[in-house]
Design a protein around this motif. Structure first.
Motif, PDB file in Angstrom:
ATOM      1  N   ALA A  54     -96.157  42.480  27.455  1.00 49.32           N
ATOM      2  CA  ALA A  54     -96.533  41.446  26.223  1.00 49.32           C
ATOM      3  C   ALA A  54     -97.326  41.877  25.049  1.00 49.32           C
ATOM      4  N   GLY A  97     -98.275  42.373  31.726  1.00 49.18           N
ATOM      5  CA  GLY A  97     -99.346  42.439  30.594  1.00 49.18           C
ATOM      6  C   GLY A  97     -99.245  43.104  29.485  1.00 49.18           C
ATOM      7  N   VAL A 129    -105.898  41.694  30.690  1.00 55.09           N
ATOM      8  CA  VAL A 129    -105.001  42.116  31.891  1.00 55.09           C
ATOM      9  C   VAL A 129    -106.016  42.708  32.940  1.00 55.09           C
ATOM     10  N   GLN A 168    -107.450  39.756  34.700  1.00 53.98           N
ATOM     11  CA  GLN A 168    -106.728  39.262  35.780  1.00 53.98           C
ATOM     12  C   GLN A 168    -106.604  40.081  36.954  1.00 53.98           C
ATOM     13  N   PHE A 182    -102.626  35.904  24.859  1.00 54.43           N
ATOM     14  CA  PHE A 182    -102.954  37.311  24.053  1.00 54.43           C
ATOM     15  C   PHE A 182    -102.906  36.866  22.472  1.00 54.43           C
ATOM     16  N   GLN A 233     -97.303  33.106  29.882  1.00 53.66           N
ATOM     17  CA  GLN A 233     -98.493  32.931  29.716  1.00 53.66           C
ATOM     18  C   GLN A 233     -99.317  34.213  28.987  1.00 53.66           C
ATOM     19  N   ASN A 234     -98.519  35.507  29.522  1.00 55.95           N
ATOM     20  CA  ASN A 234     -99.340  36.502  28.759  1.00 55.95           C
ATOM     21  C   ASN A 234     -98.992  36.438  27.243  1.00 55.95           C
ATOM     22  N   GLY A 247    -105.628  41.741  24.417  1.00 57.60           N
ATOM     23  CA  GLY A 247    -104.722  41.456  25.616  1.00 57.60           C
ATOM     24  C   GLY A 247    -105.089  42.582  26.922  1.00 57.60           C
ATOM     25  N   SER A 281     -99.001  38.399  35.617  1.00 62.42           N
ATOM     26  CA  SER A 281     -99.779  38.788  34.405  1.00 62.42           C
ATOM     27  C   SER A 281    -100.254  40.445  34.354  1.00 62.42           C
TER      28      SER A 281
END
Length: 496
Positions: free
Chosen positions: A82, A79, A378, A381, A141, A136-137, A374, A75
């Protein structure tokens, strides 16, 4: 200028259409919520039955742990990619891509159980989990962008809450369903097959039912200005926005603390004599009360628009619950108090998440919702990995390990210093946010200023080149452009 098929273009000089909400927004919300829930179940499906997985496939516990940790690792570098996909390719394209990655990952995980010729089981498991981690990203988001583009102003926080809380709901499902399905190694194929069903359904619905990234008419004035900045310029504006940086760092730290708490809860409690079953119960209470809190706060904020006040008060109460857990969890025989503090921690902490995402969008407007929400995740995480490593490093061997109930040959650890650090970090992030975060609600201010043209862009972006005999530039800028003239969504992300 012609708009996409299905969107009736307005004649020059006609009055702009008023904001309109379409019923199919609920279908979009259903698809995103189901996809988020499915992705979360795939993330943690191995963790509750790690010992059985390791024994049946001859893997180490560290290898099984990496099947979950890969989501955090992937991620961080992907990220930003994404964010670009969401704000450049469009919400529909990003959702369909995420759905197919999620479904492909779920099928790849199940392949070793149906094909005897598979030489390396762990490689297929890790490959499937990696595809799901890429999805998942895109999944995490998207709620803020979905709420902004499809839902009217009085439903945005609620829509964001539903889509966001689908992820912890999936975590709860995985923690309950995996142990119920897997009692011995021969049950693993059944578990992997069951988890492909919601992934396949989400993929089917995303591919068939999502026709467009944006509705023909914006549901609100703010939606018409969504993603008015390009990707790199948007990131630059975010980094120059002091209020947004404070929110991203502090709330991102909160996400990191919650991730660490969820991952380490069993190890923390077993060191003081609490069973794995009780740890699972506390984890379930943490999530269930968090979803209830998010529902209550989301409905409240939709009516009052008090994003800042709700976020600050929620984080203050969450910090108090974190401090209480750090103290109570070190006591033996206090199951009721431990369960109560876990419930309160989830109730106040989880409830802030969708509200803080809406606040990030309000603070960052007119930067795209994908970038605004997002980047927070990021950072969260990345901070989660650092906090988890730091908490683990600070553990020490207890002088009297006799009360430990830790299994699988694990040596019990004393988490006192680590828990105090976690509570201190939570309090620090909260204090910084409460004292230094101040921002106007830029999106709400833009909406109250008056309705713009449908899917309008900045004048310098939508002014056509001057041609001989054409109307003066000032006159041309007053003509309402169709959605295809706006740079917020590429043509292939609109309905064909």
């Amino acid at each position: 200028m012609a708009g996409p098929a299905g969107a009736v273009p307005e004649a020059a000089g006609s009055a702009p259409r008023s904001p309109r909400a379409y019923a199919r927004r609920w279908v979009f919300l259903l698809v995103v919520s189901l996809l988020s829930c499915s992705n979360a179940t795939l993330w943690l499906s191995f963790a509750p039955v790690a010992d059985i997985i390791a024994q049946h496939f001859l893997l180490s516990m560290a290898q099984v742990g990496w099947l979950s940790l890969i989501f955090l690792v992937v991620s961080i570098p992907f990220g930003i990619l994404a964010i670009w996909v969401l704000d450049s390719v469009g919400l529909r394209g990003a959702t369909i891509l995420g759905a197919w990655l999620n479904f492909a990952g779920s099928m790849l995980r199940a392949l070793p159980c149906v094909a005897a010729w598979v030489p390396n089981t762990f490689a297929f498991f890790m490959g499937g989990q990696s595809l799901c981690a890429l999805a998942q990203n895109l999944v995490i988001f998207s709620p803020a962008k979905l709420a902004a583009l499809w839902f009217p102003e009085h439903q945005r926080a609620t829509a964001n809450m539903i889509a966001t809380m689908s992820n912890p709901l999936g975590i709860l499902v995985a923690n309950v369903l995996s142990p119920a399905l897997v009692k011995k190694g021969e049950d693993i194929p059944l578990m992997l097959g069951v988890y492909t069903i919601p992934a396949g359904l989400a993929c089917l619905l995303a591919t068939v039912c999502l026709w467009e990234s944006v509705p023909p008419t914006p549901p609100s004035v703010g939606a018409a200005s969504s993603t008015s900045e390009n990707f790199l310029q948007g990131l630059k504006l975010l980094l120059q926005n002091k209020a947004y940086v404070i929110l991203a760092v502090c709330f991102g730290g909160g996400i990191g603390i919650f991730s660490s708490f969820s991952a380490l809860l069993e190890q923390i409690l077993c060191a003081n004599g609490y069973s794995n079953g009780f740890s699972g119960l506390c984890g379930a209470l943490f999530i269930v009360f968090g979803i209830l809190g998010a529902l209550v706060l989301g409905l409240y904020v939709d009516r009052t628009k008090r994003f800042t006040e709700a976020t600050k008060i929620g984080l203050c109460l969450s910090s108090m619950a974190c401090v209480a857990f750090a103290l109570v969890s070190r006591l033996q025989g206090q199951a009721l108090a431990v369960a109560a503090t876990c419930s309160l921690f989830g109730f106040f902490g989880f409830s802030v998440a969708p509200v803080a995402m809406e606040l990030a969008v309000e603070c960052a407007f007119p930067v795209g919702e994908g970038a605004a929400a997002g980047l927070v995740f990021v950072l969260g995480q990345a901070q989660g990995v650092l906090i988890m490593v730091l908490l683990t490093v600070l553990t020490v061997r207890p002088e009297d390990p006799s009360s430990s109930t830790c299994q699988h040959g694990e040596d019990p650890l004393d988490w006192t210093v680590s828990l105090l650090l976690m509570a201190s970090l939570c309090t620090l992030f909260t204090c910084v946010l409460v004292l230094f975060f101040h921002t106007p609600y830029r999106r709400l201010q833009a909406e109250s200023a008056g309705p713009p043209l449908p899917w309008t862009c900045a004048p310098e972006l939508r002014a056509p080149p001057e041609a001989p005999g054409s109307a003066p530039p000032a006159q041309r800028l007053q003509e309402p452009p169709g959605p295809a003239s706006c740079l917020q969504e590429p043509k292939d992300s609109l309905r064909l």
